[in-house]
Enzyme design. Sequence first.
Site, mmCIF file in Angstrom:
data_model
loop_
_atom_site.group_PDB
_atom_site.id
_atom_site.type_symbol
_atom_site.label_atom_id
_atom_site.label_comp_id
_atom_site.label_asym_id
_atom_site.label_seq_id
_atom_site.Cartn_x
_atom_site.Cartn_y
_atom_site.Cartn_z
ATOM 1 N N ARG A 210 0.844 -1.202 0.000
ATOM 2 C CA ARG A 210 0.000 0.000 0.000
ATOM 3 C C ARG A 210 0.881 1.254 0.000
ATOM 4 N NH1 ARG A 210 -4.143 -3.201 2.990
ATOM 5 N NH2 ARG A 210 -2.974 -3.089 4.912
ATOM 6 N N PHE A 234 -11.177 -5.922 -5.600
ATOM 7 C CA PHE A 234 -11.094 -6.704 -4.354
ATOM 8 C C PHE A 234 -10.615 -5.749 -3.250
ATOM 9 C CE2 PHE A 234 -10.075 -9.417 -8.000
ATOM 10 C CZ PHE A 234 -11.050 -10.396 -7.912
ATOM 11 N N ASP A 256 -15.801 -4.624 -4.595
ATOM 12 C CA ASP A 256 -15.714 -5.818 -3.765
ATOM 13 C C ASP A 256 -17.076 -6.515 -3.780
ATOM 14 O OD1 ASP A 256 -13.458 -6.709 -1.469
ATOM 15 O OD2 ASP A 256 -15.460 -7.540 -1.134
ATOM 16 N N ALA A 290 -15.772 -8.904 -9.247
ATOM 17 C CA ALA A 290 -14.684 -8.175 -9.901
ATOM 18 C C ALA A 290 -14.395 -8.712 -11.305
ATOM 19 C CB ALA A 290 -13.426 -8.234 -9.041
ATOM 20 N N ASP A 310 -6.167 -7.592 -6.231
ATOM 21 C CA ASP A 310 -5.766 -8.343 -5.029
ATOM 22 C C ASP A 310 -6.844 -9.372 -4.675
ATOM 23 O OD1 ASP A 310 -4.444 -9.123 -2.729
ATOM 24 O OD2 ASP A 310 -5.127 -7.415 -1.529
ATOM 25 N N CYS A 350 -2.488 -14.640 -3.556
ATOM 26 C CA CYS A 350 -2.193 -15.097 -2.192
ATOM 27 C C CYS A 350 -2.437 -16.602 -2.086
ATOM 28 C CB CYS A 350 -2.987 -14.300 -1.157
ATOM 29 S SG CYS A 350 -4.756 -14.463 -1.315
HETATM 30 N N1 SAH Z 1 -6.991 -5.475 -1.102
HETATM 31 C C1 SAH Z 1 -7.625 -5.725 0.171
HETATM 32 C C2 SAH Z 1 -7.691 -7.183 0.519
HETATM 33 C C3 SAH Z 1 -8.418 -8.041 -0.490
HETATM 34 S S1 SAH Z 1 -8.918 -9.571 0.120
HETATM 35 C C4 SAH Z 1 -6.903 -4.921 1.263
HETATM 36 O O1 SAH Z 1 -5.847 -4.353 0.984
HETATM 37 O O2 SAH Z 1 -7.411 -4.859 2.378
HETATM 38 C C5 SAH Z 1 -9.992 -10.152 -1.083
HETATM 39 C C6 SAH Z 1 -11.334 -9.431 -1.186
HETATM 40 O O3 SAH Z 1 -12.004 -9.958 -2.323
HETATM 41 C C7 SAH Z 1 -12.283 -9.630 -0.030
HETATM 42 O O4 SAH Z 1 -12.648 -8.381 0.467
HETATM 43 C C8 SAH Z 1 -13.511 -10.336 -0.640
HETATM 44 O O5 SAH Z 1 -14.749 -9.843 -0.116
HETATM 45 C C9 SAH Z 1 -13.395 -9.966 -2.088
HETATM 46 N N2 SAH Z 1 -13.958 -10.898 -3.068
HETATM 47 C C10 SAH Z 1 -13.919 -12.236 -3.086
HETATM 48 N N3 SAH Z 1 -14.424 -12.709 -4.237
HETATM 49 C C11 SAH Z 1 -14.761 -11.628 -4.983
HETATM 50 C C12 SAH Z 1 -15.304 -11.448 -6.286
HETATM 51 N N4 SAH Z 1 -15.585 -12.495 -7.068
HETATM 52 N N5 SAH Z 1 -15.516 -10.199 -6.729
HETATM 53 C C13 SAH Z 1 -15.223 -9.129 -5.945
HETATM 54 N N6 SAH Z 1 -14.708 -9.247 -4.720
HETATM 55 C C14 SAH Z 1 -14.475 -10.472 -4.246
#
Ligand code: SAH
Length: 406
Positions: A210, A234, A256, A290, A310, A350
């Site tokens: 970040r 995400f 998200d 997403a 992410d 991840c």
């Molecule tokens: N970038 C964030 C962490 C992301 S974790 C940070 O820095 O805090 C992954 C995220 O993806 C979660 O919030 C989850 O709700 C979301 N997620 C999972 N599947 C998804 C999808 N198909 N479309 C959009 N969001 C999704």
Amino acid sequence: MAEGKVWIKRGREKPIRNQHPWIFSGAIGRAENAVDGELVTLVDHKNRFLARGYWNSQSQIQARVMSWQDETIDGAWWRAMLSRALALRASDLVDSEKAACRLVNAENDFIPGLIIDRYADWYVLQALTRYIDNQKVAITAALADVTGARHVYERSDAAARKREGLPQATGILRGGPLPDLIEIEDGRRFLVDIKSGQKTGFYLDQRDNRQLLRELVRRHSADASGKARLLNLFSYTGGFALAASDVGRVHSVNVDASRPALELAERNFRLNGYDEAAHGETAEFIQADAFDYLRHCARENMLFDCVVLDPPKLAHHKTQIQRAARGYKDLNLNAFKLIVAGGYLMTFSCSGAISRDMFQKIVFGALADSGRQAQVISHLSAGADHPVALTFPEGEYLTGLLLRVL
Ligand code: SAH
């Protein structure tokens, strides 16, 4: 009853001598008095000491090593291990009141199965194995001795517990009452829901990335005329977008699937002084899938100066690698199409099952299909409070690339 003893098969002791902490059933010759969730002594076929660890016959990983020395694992051991983990964290992460950081990163801090994250004056403990589960009261006491922790909350609801034959366990282990949200300072101010947020409440592992994004946007917007357009896919509670918005002149689109995550993202923006009136111009919060949203952007010919990708773990197991690879490729291919020439893509995986190398190849495949050119600016990983033990490559899960797209 005497403590259990486990004989490792001849020729299978080498990984243990090389300080790998996991012992699978195939390496075990014989076990005597070994009790699930209790300590055992590991010896080679000639009865020579190898390590001290703990046992769980219900897990594929039947023993995990706690120490390669013949030492007593008691309250003093716990205090020493936790003190060391604490001492290894940067002082600004442990000294300041509202700091948040990972204090214990399980196997990578040589305490298999234990995660401890700190969020201001709350500590979140995650017990991933049966022995750690049995010891959580003792661990909480040692943690309080070492850190002065007044409040400890348990978030033992990770999927890994199933593989240990354990049910989920959550609740207050010490102190309380638990506020609905805890405010932390991690570059910006964030509200964290340690009770029902994802992981233990926040993605602490992305702190450095970040910060890197913030620096990138700062340099970028210095010579750009308008606002930098950031697509934060995400987004969870807005971590990347808030870091970038610090610079000013940023418009972020946060996407998200989780409504509560987006609501918290909005609150986090307000908490950092982006008020309702200016709000629309600073950040948007869109609940969507997403994968679909990316296609929508392409159809609408939307363009961004920077895209952050992410996604959650797409491969939970080796058997899911192919499917996950298709997912990562789809995301990255569609992201490449939206980035202005000279813009950036920050892309992550991840999934521990997908290696750094493999991830780079997937992104390369996406790039080739997109017809764009890209340069690697940085290889990314989790921050220093999420160290990876060199003897434990399994400990590395977060990998990423910062690319300049031409
Ligand atoms: N970038 C964030 C962490 C992301 S974790 C940070 O820095 O805090 C992954 C995220 O993806 C979660 O919030 C989850 O709700 C979301 N997620 C999972 N599947 C998804 C999808 N198909 N479309 C959009 N969001 C999704």
